[in-house]
Design a protein around this motif. Sequence first.
Motif, short mmCIF file in Angstrom:
data_model
loop_
_atom_site.label_atom_id
_atom_site.label_comp_id
_atom_site.label_asym_id
_atom_site.label_seq_id
_atom_site.Cartn_x
_atom_site.Cartn_y
_atom_site.Cartn_z
N THR A 103 -71.33 -0.67 9.89
CA THR A 103 -70.01 -0.07 9.69
C THR A 103 -69.28 -0.73 8.53
OG1 THR A 103 -69.86 0.48 12.04
CG2 THR A 103 -67.81 0.47 10.80
N GLN A 132 -75.24 13.92 4.41
CA GLN A 132 -75.01 14.77 5.57
C GLN A 132 -75.94 15.99 5.54
OE1 GLN A 132 -70.98 16.10 6.01
NE2 GLN A 132 -71.30 16.78 8.10
N HIS A 141 -82.77 11.83 13.32
CA HIS A 141 -81.73 11.24 14.16
C HIS A 141 -81.25 9.90 13.62
CE1 HIS A 141 -81.83 14.34 17.19
NE2 HIS A 141 -83.14 14.32 17.10
N TYR A 144 -78.52 10.76 11.32
CA TYR A 144 -77.35 11.12 12.14
C TYR A 144 -76.69 9.85 12.69
CZ TYR A 144 -78.57 16.11 12.19
OH TYR A 144 -78.84 17.41 11.83
N ASP A 145 -77.51 8.87 13.10
CA ASP A 145 -76.96 7.61 13.60
C ASP A 145 -76.17 6.89 12.52
OD1 ASP A 145 -78.01 8.00 16.10
OD2 ASP A 145 -79.70 6.62 15.85
N GLU A 148 -72.90 8.64 12.28
CA GLU A 148 -72.05 8.45 13.45
C GLU A 148 -71.64 7.00 13.67
OE1 GLU A 148 -70.53 10.37 15.91
OE2 GLU A 148 -70.92 11.94 14.46
N ILE A 149 -72.56 6.07 13.43
CA ILE A 149 -72.29 4.66 13.72
C ILE A 149 -71.69 3.95 12.52
CG2 ILE A 149 -73.41 2.45 14.27
CD1 ILE A 149 -75.45 4.11 15.88
N LYS A 152 -68.72 7.48 9.87
CA LYS A 152 -67.54 8.00 10.58
C LYS A 152 -66.56 6.88 10.94
CE LYS A 152 -66.28 10.75 14.64
NZ LYS A 152 -66.81 11.43 15.83
#
Length: 168
Positions: A103, A132, A141, A144-145, A148-149, A152
């Motif tokens: 992050t 994206q 995935h 996507y992780d 998301e992790i 975002k």
Amino acid sequence: MTKINHNRPTLRLLDNYRRELKAQQREYSVADDIPRGSVGKSRMPSLSQTAQARIIDMFDRASAYFRVFSNYLESISPAAGISLRKKRASLVEKLNEAKMGLTDSCVQIVLEALREKIDGQTGVIKWLDWLQKEAQRTNDHGLYDILEIGVKPAFEKVETAIAKSALR
């Protein structure tokens, strides 16, 4: 591609992206007089050297996160040995650290996108849009992780920081 487990397609995909970014870096060093838009023949948008370094760091942190997550999943497996189950608490801590590292790395990318936007450039913004679309195209995935992790929560942190500074 040393030390990559090829049974994990996300790590292989990240390694390919990392190699593509490093190829862009070599093109910068060979042809400094070429405009940024024409550098790179890949599908990945052209980026500044600073943005490339930040994205490569994010890929490294994502790879570390996926390795720790894999170890954690092994520890909660019914087939896990006693010694692995005993390490579960430390693996949860390492997993949280790896998640925070991912992050924080993404926060740097978002800040670089803001800097470029202020300067009238769109390389990082196009790259985030590309990431994206690439996640949707590959249905990976792991990507996507990352979104998301990492991405975002990074946008949320930057938005919160801007809101707090606007209220002062």
